[in-house]
Design a protein around this motif. Structure first.
Motif, PDB file in Angstrom:
ATOM      1  N   SER A 266       0.857  -1.175   0.000  1.00  0.00           N
ATOM      2  CA  SER A 266       0.000   0.000   0.000  1.00  0.00           C
ATOM      3  C   SER A 266       0.897   1.230   0.000  1.00  0.00           C
ATOM      4  CB  SER A 266      -0.935  -0.020   1.214  1.00  0.00           C
ATOM      5  OG  SER A 266      -1.981   0.901   1.018  1.00  0.00           O
ATOM      6  N   PHE A 267       0.282   2.413   0.077  1.00  0.00           N
ATOM      7  CA  PHE A 267       1.058   3.652  -0.047  1.00  0.00           C
ATOM      8  C   PHE A 267       0.645   4.625   1.046  1.00  0.00           C
ATOM      9  CE2 PHE A 267       0.561   1.613  -4.119  1.00  0.00           C
ATOM     10  CZ  PHE A 267       1.865   1.585  -4.612  1.00  0.00           C
ATOM     11  N   LEU A 268       1.641   5.150   1.765  1.00  0.00           N
ATOM     12  CA  LEU A 268       1.377   6.155   2.785  1.00  0.00           C
ATOM     13  C   LEU A 268       1.125   7.498   2.107  1.00  0.00           C
ATOM     14  CD1 LEU A 268       4.168   5.081   5.299  1.00  0.00           C
ATOM     15  CD2 LEU A 268       1.733   4.506   5.372  1.00  0.00           C
ATOM     16  N   GLN A 269       0.551   8.433   2.866  1.00  0.00           N
ATOM     17  CA  GLN A 269       0.231   9.735   2.265  1.00  0.00           C
ATOM     18  C   GLN A 269       1.477  10.486   1.806  1.00  0.00           C
ATOM     19  OE1 GLN A 269      -2.467  11.598   5.112  1.00  0.00           O
ATOM     20  NE2 GLN A 269      -4.223  10.794   3.975  1.00  0.00           N
ATOM     21  N   SER A 270       2.625  10.147   2.396  1.00  0.00           N
ATOM     22  CA  SER A 270       3.900  10.777   2.004  1.00  0.00           C
ATOM     23  C   SER A 270       4.389  10.287   0.637  1.00  0.00           C
ATOM     24  CB  SER A 270       4.967  10.437   3.043  1.00  0.00           C
ATOM     25  OG  SER A 270       5.136   9.018   3.083  1.00  0.00           O
ATOM     26  N   GLY A 271       3.790   9.180   0.153  1.00  0.00           N
ATOM     27  CA  GLY A 271       4.268   8.578  -1.085  1.00  0.00           C
ATOM     28  C   GLY A 271       5.196   7.406  -0.849  1.00  0.00           C
ATOM     29  N   ASP A 272       5.593   7.190   0.414  1.00  0.00           N
ATOM     30  CA  ASP A 272       6.392   5.999   0.722  1.00  0.00           C
ATOM     31  C   ASP A 272       5.546   4.745   0.528  1.00  0.00           C
ATOM     32  OD1 ASP A 272       8.494   7.644   1.439  1.00  0.00           O
ATOM     33  OD2 ASP A 272       8.038   7.605   3.591  1.00  0.00           O
ATOM     34  N   VAL A 273       6.227   3.656   0.179  1.00  0.00           N
ATOM     35  CA  VAL A 273       5.559   2.370  -0.028  1.00  0.00           C
ATOM     36  C   VAL A 273       5.597   1.587   1.281  1.00  0.00           C
ATOM     37  CG1 VAL A 273       5.658   0.188  -1.300  1.00  0.00           C
ATOM     38  CG2 VAL A 273       6.211   2.333  -2.460  1.00  0.00           C
ATOM     39  N   ILE A 274       4.488   0.944   1.644  1.00  0.00           N
ATOM     40  CA  ILE A 274       4.466   0.114   2.858  1.00  0.00           C
ATOM     41  C   ILE A 274       4.030  -1.301   2.482  1.00  0.00           C
ATOM     42  CG2 ILE A 274       2.125   0.948   3.458  1.00  0.00           C
ATOM     43  CD1 ILE A 274       2.992   0.582   6.434  1.00  0.00           C
ATOM     44  N   THR A 275       4.767  -2.301   2.966  1.00  0.00           N
ATOM     45  CA  THR A 275       4.450  -3.700   2.660  1.00  0.00           C
ATOM     46  C   THR A 275       4.303  -4.509   3.939  1.00  0.00           C
ATOM     47  OG1 THR A 275       6.810  -4.260   2.485  1.00  0.00           O
ATOM     48  CG2 THR A 275       5.682  -3.673   0.448  1.00  0.00           C
ATOM     49  N   GLY A 276       3.522  -5.575   3.841  1.00  0.00           N
ATOM     50  CA  GLY A 276       3.379  -6.546   4.924  1.00  0.00           C
ATOM     51  C   GLY A 276       3.903  -7.876   4.436  1.00  0.00           C
ATOM     52  N   ASP A 277       4.549  -8.647   5.311  1.00  0.00           N
ATOM     53  CA  ASP A 277       5.169  -9.888   4.848  1.00  0.00           C
ATOM     54  C   ASP A 277       4.783 -11.099   5.688  1.00  0.00           C
ATOM     55  OD1 ASP A 277       6.909 -10.001   7.122  1.00  0.00           O
ATOM     56  OD2 ASP A 277       8.353  -8.687   6.104  1.00  0.00           O
ATOM     57  N   SER A 278       5.333 -12.247   5.287  1.00  0.00           N
ATOM     58  CA  SER A 278       4.967 -13.517   5.933  1.00  0.00           C
ATOM     59  C   SER A 278       5.561 -13.648   7.331  1.00  0.00           C
ATOM     60  CB  SER A 278       5.420 -14.687   5.050  1.00  0.00           C
ATOM     61  OG  SER A 278       6.772 -14.536   4.676  1.00  0.00           O
ATOM     62  N   ASN A 279       6.497 -12.774   7.697  1.00  0.00           N
ATOM     63  CA  ASN A 279       7.054 -12.799   9.054  1.00  0.00           C
ATOM     64  C   ASN A 279       6.245 -11.956  10.027  1.00  0.00           C
ATOM     65  OD1 ASN A 279       9.131 -14.376   8.073  1.00  0.00           O
ATOM     66  ND2 ASN A 279      10.511 -12.650   7.734  1.00  0.00           N
ATOM     67  N   GLY A 280       5.195 -11.305   9.538  1.00  0.00           N
ATOM     68  CA  GLY A 280       4.402 -10.440  10.415  1.00  0.00           C
ATOM     69  C   GLY A 280       4.993  -9.057  10.576  1.00  0.00           C
ATOM     70  N   ASN A 281       5.926  -8.691   9.676  1.00  0.00           N
ATOM     71  CA  ASN A 281       6.584  -7.379   9.760  1.00  0.00           C
ATOM     72  C   ASN A 281       5.985  -6.401   8.765  1.00  0.00           C
ATOM     73  OD1 ASN A 281       8.327  -8.683  11.520  1.00  0.00           O
ATOM     74  ND2 ASN A 281       9.899  -9.027   9.968  1.00  0.00           N
ATOM     75  N   LEU A 282       6.039  -5.109   9.140  1.00  0.00           N
ATOM     76  CA  LEU A 282       5.720  -4.016   8.221  1.00  0.00           C
ATOM     77  C   LEU A 282       7.025  -3.377   7.774  1.00  0.00           C
ATOM     78  CD1 LEU A 282       2.751  -2.023   9.844  1.00  0.00           C
ATOM     79  CD2 LEU A 282       2.684  -3.357   7.741  1.00  0.00           C
ATOM     80  N   GLU A 301       1.338 -12.122  14.501  1.00  0.00           N
ATOM     81  CA  GLU A 301       1.873 -13.483  14.591  1.00  0.00           C
ATOM     82  C   GLU A 301       1.461 -14.178  13.297  1.00  0.00           C
ATOM     83  OE1 GLU A 301       0.782 -17.504  16.960  1.00  0.00           O
ATOM     84  OE2 GLU A 301       0.403 -15.624  18.020  1.00  0.00           O
ATOM     85  N   GLY A 302       2.449 -14.448  12.439  1.00  0.00           N
ATOM     86  CA  GLY A 302       2.129 -14.991  11.121  1.00  0.00           C
ATOM     87  C   GLY A 302       1.971 -13.873  10.095  1.00  0.00           C
ATOM     88  N   PRO A 303       1.491 -14.206   8.912  1.00  0.00           N
ATOM     89  CA  PRO A 303       1.516 -13.276   7.781  1.00  0.00           C
ATOM     90  C   PRO A 303       0.583 -12.080   7.923  1.00  0.00           C
ATOM     91  CG  PRO A 303       0.276 -15.246   7.223  1.00  0.00           C
ATOM     92  CD  PRO A 303       0.908 -15.514   8.554  1.00  0.00           C
ATOM     93  N   ILE A 304       0.968 -10.974   7.275  1.00  0.00           N
ATOM     94  CA  ILE A 304       0.096  -9.800   7.112  1.00  0.00           C
ATOM     95  C   ILE A 304      -0.450  -9.855   5.692  1.00  0.00           C
ATOM     96  CG2 ILE A 304      -0.045  -7.287   7.092  1.00  0.00           C
ATOM     97  CD1 ILE A 304       2.336  -7.236   9.027  1.00  0.00           C
ATOM     98  N   PHE A 305      -1.742 -10.047   5.575  1.00  0.00           N
ATOM     99  CA  PHE A 305      -2.346 -10.190   4.246  1.00  0.00           C
ATOM    100  C   PHE A 305      -2.878  -8.877   3.687  1.00  0.00           C
ATOM    101  CE2 PHE A 305      -3.348 -14.954   4.787  1.00  0.00           C
ATOM    102  CZ  PHE A 305      -2.269 -15.302   4.001  1.00  0.00           C
ATOM    103  N   SER A 306      -3.116  -7.888   4.555  1.00  0.00           N
ATOM    104  CA  SER A 306      -3.739  -6.657   4.060  1.00  0.00           C
ATOM    105  C   SER A 306      -3.286  -5.448   4.855  1.00  0.00           C
ATOM    106  CB  SER A 306      -5.266  -6.787   4.135  1.00  0.00           C
ATOM    107  OG  SER A 306      -5.898  -5.696   3.511  1.00  0.00           O
ATOM    108  N   ILE A 307      -3.067  -4.340   4.148  1.00  0.00           N
ATOM    109  CA  ILE A 307      -2.780  -3.044   4.761  1.00  0.00           C
ATOM    110  C   ILE A 307      -3.782  -2.055   4.192  1.00  0.00           C
ATOM    111  CG2 ILE A 307      -1.118  -1.159   4.997  1.00  0.00           C
ATOM    112  CD1 ILE A 307       1.103  -3.244   4.490  1.00  0.00           C
ATOM    113  N   CYS A 308      -4.524  -1.395   5.059  1.00  0.00           N
ATOM    114  CA  CYS A 308      -5.493  -0.390   4.626  1.00  0.00           C
ATOM    115  C   CYS A 308      -5.033   0.967   5.137  1.00  0.00           C
ATOM    116  CB  CYS A 308      -6.873  -0.734   5.177  1.00  0.00           C
ATOM    117  SG  CYS A 308      -8.149   0.458   4.766  1.00  0.00           S
TER     118      CYS A 308
END
Length: 657
Positions: A266-282, A301-308
């Motif tokens: 997804s994308f923050l308002q600053s234009g930076d890109v934000i991702t979620g991964d299978s380790n549970g990290n942003l 704990e476990g994967p992040i499937f969605s960032i809103c």
């Protein structure tokens, strides 16, 4: 002269059906195998095999779609300005207004929809589909359409994709002029289209993306030429130059743990890109770079499937394993507000903004919930999560039951479009039947077990076993005194029913089929059973003795309580050109005996005038399911028809008008 004329009949390449005047039988062929069917007395003398039967005056209209595809698809649930949620299941895109309890349906697709994107103007929708069972009929492509009028604006890539369109995204910074698509083929081709050029768009560029799985692809909201893709152990930052060429830079994880999957972007308002991964990290990636700006570990704990990313700049993440929603402010500091989705709904697959402060949540167990962190979440769409075969209509009220390989037995109300109850029966279910009084439901299972439940209290009344192969079909006799089960072990088992459907004692086993039993019908007097098998046989049995009656012609005038056998004189015309005997999976006759519905291997529900005794019988055909339609059933008053998809896990309800 009439007889001579009949003999000189046209041989159809369909079934090469011929009529023999002497013994009054039709000989048809399925996959080269001859099938001989006796004509009933009332039609035998005047039967003209060359006649073409007309389609019925009644038609079907899709009334309601039960289910949602969350188990393996992402980014497929949004709120439109019309107040409708948009999502998909099977080959239908559903627009559902929960407040008005109203659904509309986009039916342009020919097989499973796999991806969905909303145009920046929030009115135009793009949806991508996969290839179907019949590759000529259902090719992977993208359809762009108007969510208000449901008018198709463009059909893109009809000959450009191999397997399925798994990700699509409209460009944002230029007002949505471009569309990107990822093909789920081995090298995951990425293509960019000017979708407004002509009715099929114009392909600007195409290049191999990655041999590894791609799960998300998005245009950058602020940079017109920037695209981000991610998936198995990678993230890629793409630049589309003025000449239409795509350049790729891989994201650099440096010394940090490289995740097995980067699962959402997804994308923050600053234009930076934000991702979620299978380790549970942003992970935050600096705008215009391929390097990590910030890492927030162990958010889930476990994967992040969605960032809103919310309108106010806040961020909500969803856990696919822990079922938690975690909220951050615009600086990515945790707000302390967390919510938990109940485990039986599954993990969180997608989060998006709903009305006001409400959120929409799609889950891995094909549910859609709405709510807020403070007030909790309520289900608005429930469905099955695995292959679906069992379907039975209640004999006297507007309800029906379904059961599938997800071990769920579910009772639905066709008027309120809701689940009345859902029960985990602990066994993969294959077939279903209501007793004639509607008080009990018999469920045939994949293991050879079969179970009987009270349809009101859900109480298990009995558990039985016949062989170790799936119980493919199960049917009560019209008077409720007997039950017949057709097994994959080639046998039909017959039981005596007593004590108001609570006690079952085996009468015997009907042996004679040389392949698995597929369909069963009872005669109206509850004395005789007819059955079809996997090698296209039609056999008749004395129910009381379980003996086969070889003289099939003696049953030509028998009145049958149901017509679910797909091979009979009354169903000659449901078999299409060059049909394989497995092409038509199911059939059902309306209670007034005027209509027949079928479900086939090409995603079609068809409606015929009954009986369908002409080899050439016209019909109305309806899409909505993906390849295999596994069940069709008229509701008790013939006002509606219900159909089930196999692997698409959907239940479609049609109004007959």
């Amino acid at each position: 002269m009439v007889r001579l004329k009949r003999r000189r009949l046209k041989r159809y390449s369909t079934k090469e059906a011929t009529y023999n005047d002497e013994d009054q039988t039709v000989r048809m062929y399925l996959r080269g195998r001859p099938i001989i069917l006796s004509a009933p007395t009332d039609v035998a003398d005047n039967y003209d095999i060359t006649k073409v039967a007309t389609a019925p005056s009644q038609k079907l209209k899709l009334d309601w779609v039960y289910g949602y595809r969350g188990r393996d698809c992402r980014s497929n649930l949004y709120m439109l300005p019309t107040g409708e949620m948009v999502y998909f299941v099977a080959a239908v895109v559903v627009l559902y207004n929960t407040e008005e309890q109203n659904q509309r349906h986009y039916l342009g697709h020919t097989d499973d929809v796999k991806s969905l994107a909303i145009h920046p103007n929030k009115l135009i929708v793009a949806t991508g589909q996969c290839a179907g069972h019949d590759k000529r009929e259902a090719r992977p492509h993208v359809r762009v359409w108007n969510s208000v009028s449901l008018h198709t604006m463009a059909v893109i890539g009809m000959n450009d994709f191999d397997i399925s369109v798994c990700c699509i995204s409209f460009s944002k910074a230029d007002g949505g002029a471009l569309l990107l698509a990822i093909d789920e083929a081995s090298d995951h081709t990425i293509s960019v289209w000017d979708w407004q050029k002509g009715e099929h768009g114009y392909k600007i560029t195409e290049t191999k993306c990655s041999v590894d799985t791609i799960v998300a692809a998005e245009f950058h909201p602020l940079d017109r030429s920037s695209i981000v893709t991610c998936g198995k152990s990678h993230i890629a930052f793409w630049t589309l130059d003025a000449g239409g060429t795509l350049y790729k830079r891989m994201g650099i994880f440096e010394t940090r743990d490289k995740p097995k999957y980067v699962l959402c972007v997804s994308f923050l308002q600053s234009g930076d890109v934000i991702t979620g991964d299978s380790n549970g990290n942003l992970v935050v990636w600096g705008r215009g770079t391929n390097t990590i700006l910030r890492l927030i570990k162990n958010v889930h704990e476990g994967p992040i499937f969605s960032i809103c990313v919310l309108k106010d700049g806040g961020v909500i993440t969803g856990g696919g394993k822990d079922g938690r929603l975690v909220q951050f402010d615009s600086n990515l500091a945790k707000t302390g507000e967390e919510s938990q989705i109940e485990g039986h709904y599954g993990g969180i697959r997608v989060i998006s903004e709903g009305r006001g402060s409400q959120l929409l949540v799609g889950t891995t167990r094909n549910c859609i919930l709405t709510g807020t962190g403070s007030l909790g979440f309520q289900p608005v769409v429930l469905g099955h999560t695995d292959e679906l075969w069992g379907l039975a209509a209640h004999p006297s009220i507007p309800q029906f039951a379904t059961a599938g390989h997800d071990k769920l037995l579910q009772m639905w109300d066709s008027m309120s479009h809701s689940i009345l109850w859902s029960k985990d029966i602990g066994e993969q279910a294959q077939s279903l039947a209501f007793s004639p009084d509607g008080n009990t439901i018999a469920v045939g299972c994949v293991s050879g077990h079969w179970l009987v439940f009270d349809s009101q209290t859900r109480e298990l009344l009995g558990q039985y076993s016949d062989g170790i192969e799936p119980i493919q079909v199960i049917q009560y006799s019209p008077d409720g005194s007997m039950l017949a089960l057709g097994s994959r072990d080639n046998h039909v088992y017959v039981y005596q029913v007593s004590e108001d459907g609570q006690k079952y004692s085996r009468v015997g086993r009907c042996m004679g089929h040389s392949s698995y039993v597929t369909h069963i019908d009872w005669s109206s007097d509850s004395q005789t059973i007819r059955s079809n098998s996997g090698d296209y046989e039609l056999l008749y049995w004395n129910a009381g003795t379980c003996r086969q009656v070889p003289q099939s012609s003696s049953f030509k005038d028998t009145e049958w309580a149901t017509s679910t056998c797909t091979i009979s004189f009354q169903t000659i015309g449901i078999w299409p050109e060059n049909a394989d005997g497995t092409d038509v999976n199911c059939s059902d006759r309306s209670h007034d005996s005027k209509l027949m519905a079928t479900g086939d291997d090409f995603g079609k529900v068809k409606l015929y005038s009954y009986p369908v005794i002409q080899p050439r019988s016209l019909n109305h055909a309806y899409g909505g399911h993906s390849s295999h339609v596994t069940g069709v059933s008229f509701l008790h008053d013939d006002s509606r028809l219900v159909s089930t998809g196999g692997k698409d896990t959907s239940v479609l309800q049609w109004i007959i008008s």
